[in-house]
Design a protein around this motif. Sequence first.
Motif, PDB file in Angstrom:
ATOM      1  N   CYS A   1       0.829  -1.210   0.000  1.00  0.00           N
ATOM      2  CA  CYS A   1       0.000   0.000   0.000  1.00  0.00           C
ATOM      3  C   CYS A   1       0.865   1.263   0.000  1.00  0.00           C
ATOM      4  N   ASN A   2       2.022   1.235   0.667  1.00  0.00           N
ATOM      5  CA  ASN A   2       2.919   2.383   0.598  1.00  0.00           C
ATOM      6  C   ASN A   2       3.346   2.648  -0.841  1.00  0.00           C
TER       7      ASN A   2
ATOM      8  N   MET B   1      -5.474   8.269   0.440  1.00  0.00           N
ATOM      9  CA  MET B   1      -6.525   7.862   1.383  1.00  0.00           C
ATOM     10  C   MET B   1      -6.933   6.402   1.170  1.00  0.00           C
ATOM     11  N   ILE B   2      -6.967   5.943  -0.087  1.00  0.00           N
ATOM     12  CA  ILE B   2      -7.436   4.582  -0.380  1.00  0.00           C
ATOM     13  C   ILE B   2      -6.470   3.534   0.167  1.00  0.00           C
ATOM     14  N   PRO B   3      -5.151   3.607  -0.118  1.00  0.00           N
ATOM     15  CA  PRO B   3      -4.236   2.645   0.499  1.00  0.00           C
ATOM     16  C   PRO B   3      -4.235   2.713   2.024  1.00  0.00           C
ATOM     17  N   LEU B   4      -4.352   3.913   2.592  1.00  0.00           N
ATOM     18  CA  LEU B   4      -4.417   4.024   4.053  1.00  0.00           C
ATOM     19  C   LEU B   4      -5.643   3.300   4.601  1.00  0.00           C
ATOM     20  N   LEU B   5      -6.772   3.437   3.922  1.00  0.00           N
ATOM     21  CA  LEU B   5      -7.995   2.770   4.349  1.00  0.00           C
ATOM     22  C   LEU B   5      -7.817   1.253   4.321  1.00  0.00           C
ATOM     23  N   ILE B   6      -7.178   0.742   3.283  1.00  0.00           N
ATOM     24  CA  ILE B   6      -6.996  -0.705   3.144  1.00  0.00           C
ATOM     25  C   ILE B   6      -6.115  -1.253   4.266  1.00  0.00           C
ATOM     26  N   THR B   7      -4.999  -0.566   4.549  1.00  0.00           N
ATOM     27  CA  THR B   7      -4.103  -1.068   5.596  1.00  0.00           C
ATOM     28  C   THR B   7      -4.773  -1.032   6.967  1.00  0.00           C
TER      29      THR B   7
ATOM     30  N   ALA C   1       7.258  11.614  -2.069  1.00  0.00           N
ATOM     31  CA  ALA C   1       6.965  10.370  -2.783  1.00  0.00           C
ATOM     32  C   ALA C   1       8.047   9.324  -2.561  1.00  0.00           C
ATOM     33  N   VAL C   2       9.311   9.707  -2.722  1.00  0.00           N
ATOM     34  CA  VAL C   2      10.402   8.741  -2.548  1.00  0.00           C
ATOM     35  C   VAL C   2      10.481   8.279  -1.097  1.00  0.00           C
ATOM     36  N   ALA C   3      10.254   9.194  -0.140  1.00  0.00           N
ATOM     37  CA  ALA C   3      10.298   8.818   1.271  1.00  0.00           C
ATOM     38  C   ALA C   3       9.225   7.779   1.594  1.00  0.00           C
ATOM     39  N   VAL C   4       8.013   7.970   1.077  1.00  0.00           N
ATOM     40  CA  VAL C   4       6.931   7.004   1.305  1.00  0.00           C
ATOM     41  C   VAL C   4       7.302   5.649   0.708  1.00  0.00           C
TER      42      VAL C   4
ATOM     43  N   GLY D   1       7.893   1.915   2.499  1.00  0.00           N
ATOM     44  CA  GLY D   1       7.219   0.711   2.035  1.00  0.00           C
ATOM     45  C   GLY D   1       8.172  -0.466   1.876  1.00  0.00           C
ATOM     46  N   VAL D   2       9.362  -0.201   1.351  1.00  0.00           N
ATOM     47  CA  VAL D   2      10.378  -1.250   1.253  1.00  0.00           C
ATOM     48  C   VAL D   2      10.755  -1.755   2.636  1.00  0.00           C
TER      49      VAL D   2
END
Length: 406
Positions: free
Chosen positions: A297-298, A311-317, A373-376, A380-381
């Motif tokens: 999701c990240n 918001m959508i990936p945050l909701l899923i996690t 963007a790169v930090a997020v 995720g990695v």
Amino acid sequence: MVVPLRRNRRFQLLWVGSAVSQLGTELTKFALPFLVLALTGSPGWAGVVVGTRTAAFITAQLPAGIWVDRWDRRRTLLLSQGAQLVNAAVLALLIVLGGVELWHLLVLGAVDGVCTAFGGPARTTAIRAVVPPDQLRGAYAQEEARGHAGRLVGPPLGAFLFGLGRALPFVVDVLTFLVSFLCSLFATVPRHPDTPRAAERTSMRREAADAVGWLWRQHGLRGVCFAVMAMNLLGGALLIPLIVLVGERGGDVLTTGVVYAGIGVGGLLGALLSARIGGLLPAGRLLIAILVLFGACNAAMVLPIAAWWPMIPLLITSLTTPTLNVVMNVAISRLVPEAMLGRLDALLTVVGMGLSPLAPVLGGVLAAELGGAVAVLVLGVGFLLTALVAAASRDLREFTDDESTA
């Protein structure tokens, strides 16, 4: 005759007070980085301010847990909440008068962290005292719903109030602490836990060592704690990079609040579905699956779709985390003797959040150096690497709440 949980006046008063206080906490958690950015213009300083509160919380947590086992639980709960009320009032007054400075935020944040360190274990023992064992799962599911309701309403409301005036979220926070204090006062929690008399107590060092020894012998739970430590570091580091990411995509403060509301929406749904989701996998494997989901999701958050898209990936996690929290809380509450519950609650919090003080600093530095963007994506990695390490542990893979209570 056992009273149904919904008619348990003492638990419901504790729940209402904590729900209102949670709303205030979410308001200020969201507004505080924006306040620091307005004062300094530095994402790094925003991370330091948030990290200072977390560091104070972690440092005080284990001593606080030991003292909660020794002291009157009701008095401890009221004193900690009363101190937070005064602390929040001082901060709000400084902002209203226009005299707030960076060092004020650091000091008051540290005081709030110490108060929270005492209030958390005191509240855990209070719930254990007023809720029968066979109703604990329902009580903790309701607790999860409380937390995620605050995360749903808090960010957009915090953004709206901050837009009207910098001081407004912090003034509302004072009112929520007042409501929480009054609810705890009228809940009439039983005063004294079943603990040894003062003459029979061992030293604080020995009591801490007993708690550490107990946890070390729980091999599966021990592995879960270390995985959760990494999870909290990476999840806590996401706050500032995500704010920067939304700004890079053209979003404003209100858009950022809507994005973070995804955590509350998913968490509320996850709390309602916790029993069904919890039956899909044992606790250890559920944790590994959640880590993989967080990593994926990240990566999805950085897709250039729209400013509101994360918001959508945050909701899923956030759909999955309430289940894990309920399973762990019930297992620990059933297993740990009441006289040791404060220490173990504190110790598990210390281990699980051991790296959390570094999280906002890490997120601020990554956002400043790499961009949002790169930090997020880097975070995720980190989730995926943590999942790989966790999957390599047989004890963690096979850990279940049934194993803990055996």
